[in-house]
Scaffold this motif. Structure first.
Motif, PDB file in Angstrom:
ATOM      1  N   PHE A  62       1.636  11.879  43.542  1.00 53.57           N
ATOM      2  CA  PHE A  62       2.236  13.019  42.845  1.00 53.57           C
ATOM      3  C   PHE A  62       2.775  14.008  43.867  1.00 53.57           C
ATOM      4  O   PHE A  62       2.106  14.312  44.858  1.00 53.57           O
ATOM      5  CB  PHE A  62       1.197  13.710  41.959  1.00 53.57           C
ATOM      6  N   ALA A  63       3.983  14.517  43.629  1.00 54.87           N
ATOM      7  CA  ALA A  63       4.613  15.464  44.557  1.00 54.87           C
ATOM      8  C   ALA A  63       4.800  16.824  43.903  1.00 54.87           C
ATOM      9  O   ALA A  63       5.273  16.917  42.760  1.00 54.87           O
ATOM     10  CB  ALA A  63       5.961  14.929  45.035  1.00 54.87           C
ATOM     11  N   LEU A  64       4.424  17.866  44.640  1.00 56.59           N
ATOM     12  CA  LEU A  64       4.750  19.249  44.284  1.00 56.59           C
ATOM     13  C   LEU A  64       5.924  19.662  45.172  1.00 56.59           C
ATOM     14  O   LEU A  64       5.795  19.727  46.390  1.00 56.59           O
ATOM     15  CB  LEU A  64       3.552  20.165  44.516  1.00 56.59           C
ATOM     16  N   LEU A  65       7.060  19.910  44.556  1.00 58.15           N
ATOM     17  CA  LEU A  65       8.305  20.124  45.286  1.00 58.15           C
ATOM     18  C   LEU A  65       8.887  21.485  44.966  1.00 58.15           C
ATOM     19  O   LEU A  65       8.947  21.891  43.798  1.00 58.15           O
ATOM     20  CB  LEU A  65       9.316  19.025  44.906  1.00 58.15           C
ATOM     21  N   GLY A  66       9.331  22.188  46.006  1.00 58.31           N
ATOM     22  CA  GLY A  66       9.981  23.474  45.779  1.00 58.31           C
ATOM     23  C   GLY A  66      10.199  24.200  47.087  1.00 58.31           C
ATOM     24  O   GLY A  66       9.706  23.782  48.139  1.00 58.31           O
ATOM     25  N   PRO A  67      10.930  25.312  47.049  1.00 58.93           N
ATOM     26  CA  PRO A  67      11.197  26.085  48.263  1.00 58.93           C
ATOM     27  C   PRO A  67       9.962  26.843  48.718  1.00 58.93           C
ATOM     28  O   PRO A  67       8.952  26.917  48.000  1.00 58.93           O
ATOM     29  CB  PRO A  67      12.307  27.043  47.826  1.00 58.93           C
ATOM     30  N   SER A  68      10.043  27.406  49.903  1.00 54.09           N
ATOM     31  CA  SER A  68       8.934  28.209  50.417  1.00 54.09           C
ATOM     32  C   SER A  68       8.634  29.360  49.456  1.00 54.09           C
ATOM     33  O   SER A  68       9.553  30.008  48.941  1.00 54.09           O
ATOM     34  CB  SER A  68       9.288  28.764  51.799  1.00 54.09           C
ATOM     35  N   GLY A  69       7.349  29.588  49.210  1.00 54.59           N
ATOM     36  CA  GLY A  69       6.935  30.694  48.358  1.00 54.59           C
ATOM     37  C   GLY A  69       6.934  30.401  46.877  1.00 54.59           C
ATOM     38  O   GLY A  69       6.713  31.304  46.065  1.00 54.59           O
ATOM     39  N   CYS A  70       7.143  29.122  46.488  1.00 51.45           N
ATOM     40  CA  CYS A  70       7.207  28.811  45.057  1.00 51.45           C
ATOM     41  C   CYS A  70       5.829  28.601  44.432  1.00 51.45           C
ATOM     42  O   CYS A  70       5.698  28.507  43.215  1.00 51.45           O
ATOM     43  CB  CYS A  70       8.083  27.581  44.812  1.00 51.45           C
ATOM     44  N   GLY A  71       4.769  28.458  45.259  1.00 51.51           N
ATOM     45  CA  GLY A  71       3.420  28.298  44.742  1.00 51.51           C
ATOM     46  C   GLY A  71       2.836  26.913  44.903  1.00 51.51           C
ATOM     47  O   GLY A  71       1.672  26.679  44.562  1.00 51.51           O
ATOM     48  N   LYS A  72       3.589  25.984  45.477  1.00 51.13           N
ATOM     49  CA  LYS A  72       3.112  24.598  45.564  1.00 51.13           C
ATOM     50  C   LYS A  72       1.904  24.454  46.487  1.00 51.13           C
ATOM     51  O   LYS A  72       0.936  23.761  46.143  1.00 51.13           O
ATOM     52  CB  LYS A  72       4.256  23.674  46.005  1.00 51.13           C
TER      53      LYS A  72
ATOM     54  N   LEU B 119      -1.261  25.870  44.868  1.00 53.87           N
ATOM     55  CA  LEU B 119      -1.877  24.913  43.944  1.00 53.87           C
ATOM     56  C   LEU B 119      -2.727  23.892  44.692  1.00 53.87           C
ATOM     57  O   LEU B 119      -3.847  23.569  44.291  1.00 53.87           O
ATOM     58  CB  LEU B 119      -0.790  24.185  43.143  1.00 53.87           C
ATOM     59  N   LEU B 120      -2.185  23.383  45.799  1.00 50.77           N
ATOM     60  CA  LEU B 120      -2.908  22.390  46.591  1.00 50.77           C
ATOM     61  C   LEU B 120      -4.185  22.984  47.166  1.00 50.77           C
ATOM     62  O   LEU B 120      -5.246  22.338  47.150  1.00 50.77           O
ATOM     63  CB  LEU B 120      -2.002  21.886  47.717  1.00 50.77           C
ATOM     64  N   ARG B 121      -4.115  24.213  47.680  1.00 50.03           N
ATOM     65  CA  ARG B 121      -5.279  24.848  48.294  1.00 50.03           C
ATOM     66  C   ARG B 121      -6.354  25.164  47.251  1.00 50.03           C
ATOM     67  O   ARG B 121      -7.549  25.120  47.546  1.00 50.03           O
ATOM     68  CB  ARG B 121      -4.859  26.117  49.037  1.00 50.03           C
ATOM     69  N   MET B 122      -5.943  25.450  46.019  1.00 51.54           N
ATOM     70  CA  MET B 122      -6.934  25.672  44.960  1.00 51.54           C
ATOM     71  C   MET B 122      -7.634  24.373  44.604  1.00 51.54           C
ATOM     72  O   MET B 122      -8.841  24.356  44.337  1.00 51.54           O
ATOM     73  CB  MET B 122      -6.260  26.297  43.731  1.00 51.54           C
ATOM     74  N   LEU B 123      -6.916  23.264  44.603  1.00 51.30           N
ATOM     75  CA  LEU B 123      -7.545  21.971  44.346  1.00 51.30           C
ATOM     76  C   LEU B 123      -8.516  21.609  45.469  1.00 51.30           C
ATOM     77  O   LEU B 123      -9.593  21.058  45.223  1.00 51.30           O
ATOM     78  CB  LEU B 123      -6.458  20.894  44.206  1.00 51.30           C
ATOM     79  N   ALA B 124      -8.154  21.960  46.703  1.00 48.53           N
ATOM     80  CA  ALA B 124      -9.035  21.692  47.849  1.00 48.53           C
ATOM     81  C   ALA B 124     -10.242  22.620  47.875  1.00 48.53           C
ATOM     82  O   ALA B 124     -11.246  22.313  48.526  1.00 48.53           O
ATOM     83  CB  ALA B 124      -8.245  21.823  49.146  1.00 48.53           C
TER      84      ALA B 124
ATOM     85  N   GLY C  59       6.447  30.324  41.223  1.00 45.47           N
ATOM     86  CA  GLY C  59       5.120  30.224  40.650  1.00 45.47           C
ATOM     87  C   GLY C  59       5.005  29.436  39.369  1.00 45.47           C
ATOM     88  O   GLY C  59       3.924  29.342  38.783  1.00 45.47           O
ATOM     89  N   ARG C  60       6.108  28.837  38.939  1.00 46.45           N
ATOM     90  CA  ARG C  60       6.093  28.090  37.688  1.00 46.45           C
ATOM     91  C   ARG C  60       6.663  26.690  37.892  1.00 46.45           C
ATOM     92  O   ARG C  60       7.554  26.493  38.716  1.00 46.45           O
ATOM     93  CB  ARG C  60       6.881  28.820  36.595  1.00 46.45           C
ATOM     94  N   ILE C  61       6.158  25.748  37.112  1.00 42.55           N
ATOM     95  CA  ILE C  61       6.687  24.389  37.117  1.00 42.55           C
ATOM     96  C   ILE C  61       7.844  24.326  36.127  1.00 42.55           C
ATOM     97  O   ILE C  61       7.672  24.623  34.937  1.00 42.55           O
ATOM     98  CB  ILE C  61       5.591  23.375  36.726  1.00 42.55           C
ATOM     99  N   VAL C  62       9.023  23.953  36.601  1.00 41.78           N
ATOM    100  CA  VAL C  62      10.203  23.957  35.739  1.00 41.78           C
ATOM    101  C   VAL C  62      10.521  22.574  35.176  1.00 41.78           C
ATOM    102  O   VAL C  62      11.210  22.468  34.161  1.00 41.78           O
ATOM    103  CB  VAL C  62      11.425  24.541  36.467  1.00 41.78           C
TER     104      VAL C  62
END
Length: 382
Positions: free
Chosen positions: A52-62, A65-70, A230-233
């Motif tokens: 699974f990939a979280l994709l977006g520009p710098s500062g989008c929140g991806k 999300l990863l650090r919260m899962l970790a 900060g949102r998944i589009v």
């Protein structure tokens, strides 16, 4: 960006199975840093053995999300579940996940084998088991002959493999990858992407990767979540993200695209017709219902779906426009044509160089016609 449709290599689609249970769940997750909201009330499910990939520009929140899962960050609101278990009270070192950082974070004074063994020693595994796992990881990442070397004696690609081996040595249920290939040159990055795919399939683990590189996400992922502010589009497979973006943001962020504005005239036989810019008449087949007459809309067309020719197409009454060749980029396998319309709008068309010839029948300042099929465009939501 080349037209890469990514992980269509296997019939793995648990997200389309109503009976499948999510492996990872983000439920209404919000993360605030003071007055700044990094992740804004997002819900997301990831399935076992998914890449699974979280994709977006710098500062989008991806990365947040990863650090919260970790477990390195705690949600301000919402919950994160792994195999149905709420992780909120589980410290990072007790979670069955491991993270590979962008910097690799290797210990410079330790050998390759000691770097790989570090986490295992912290967990106080028996020495025999540590040696066995280190040997297994070295074989897995093809570094058997480098066990005694230090990180400064390795290439960037080799250091990346050591970091990957160290992250996998503890046999996590989920491997988190934070921009893992950013430090590699383009050719090595492309090679390593396929190595990651093969490794993930061999181990049968769940991989979650954070990246801002669209081509990387398209290549490795089963599904992609495109994020913005900060949102998944949109969440979809690479092919769906590329061929059927929902919004202008997604269409523009993934690859190269031409976007035409227009006014909806009507809908008939599954197609929407629009009055477009530069006097164009647009027709989009297989468009979603709900396009009301008189409403403004946007149509996205990828450059490789546009035909370019000196002569007008037979059906020039729709999806066709005349312009002047403004610029040409020869990329070896293809040529890119930027065509300037009467309004000044630049439309990009790409043409594969199938014949072994450097001669181009279309050149700078030529008057040309651009056209495309009814099913080449996509009507965007906004």
């Amino acid at each position: 960006m080349r037209h890469v449709l990514g992980a269509v290599r296997r019939a793995f689609q648990p997200w389309n199975d109503p009976a499948a249970r999510p492996f990872i769940e983000f439920r209404g997750i919000t993360k605030r840093f003071g007055d700044f909201t990094a992740v804004d009330d997002q819900t997301l499910t990831i399935y076992e053995r998914e890449f699974f990939a979280l994709l977006g520009p710098s500062g989008c929140g991806k990365t947040t999300l990863l650090r919260m899962l970790a477990g390195f960050e705690q949600p301000s609101d919402g919950s994160i579940l792994l195999e149905g278990r709420d992780l909120s009270a589980v410290p990072p070192h007790r979670r069955p996940v491991n993270m590979m950082f962008q910097s690799y974070a290797l210990f410079p004074h330790m050998s390759v084998e000691n770097n790989i063994a570090f986490g295992l020693k912290q967990d106080r595994l028996p020495n025999a088991e540590i040696r066995e796992r280190v040997a297994e990881m070295l074989r897995l990442v093809k570094l058997e002959g480098f066990a005694k070397r230090r990180p400064d004696q390795l290439s960037g690609g080799q250091r990346q493999r050591v970091a990957l081996a160290r992250a996998l040595a503890k046999r996590p249920k989920v491997l988190l990858l934070d921009e893992p290939l950013a430090a590699l040159d383009r050719k090595l990055r492309e090679e390593t992407q396929f190595e990651l795919i093969n490794l993930q399939e061999t181990l049968g683990l769940t991989f979650v990767i954070v990246t801002h590189d669209q081509e990387e996400a398209m290549t490795v992922a089963d599904r992609i979540a495109v994020m913005n502010q900060g949102r998944i589009v949109q969440i979809a497979t690479p092919a769906e993200i590329y061929e059927a973006p929902r919004t202008r943001y997604v269409a523009d962020f993934i690859g190269s695209v031409n976007i035409f504005g227009g006014t909806v005239e009507g809908r008939a036989e599954g197609a929407v017709t629009l009055a477009g810019e530069d006097g164009m008449r647009l027709r989009v087949a297989n468009a979603d219902a709900g396009q009301e007459a008189g409403r403004s809309a946007w149509v996205a067309v990828r450059p490789e779906k546009i035909r370019i020719a000196h002569e007008p197409p037979a059906e020039r009454e729709r999806n066709a426009v005349e312009g002047e060749v403004w610029d040409i980029a020869y990329l070896g396998d293809m040529s890119i044509y930027n065509v300037r319309l009467a309004s000044g709008k630049i439309v990009r068309a790409s043409l594969l160089n199938a014949a072994r010839s450097v001669e181009r029948p279309i050149t700078w300042e030529d008057r040309v016609w651009l056209s495309w099929a009814d099913d080449a465009g996509v009507v965007l939501a906004d």
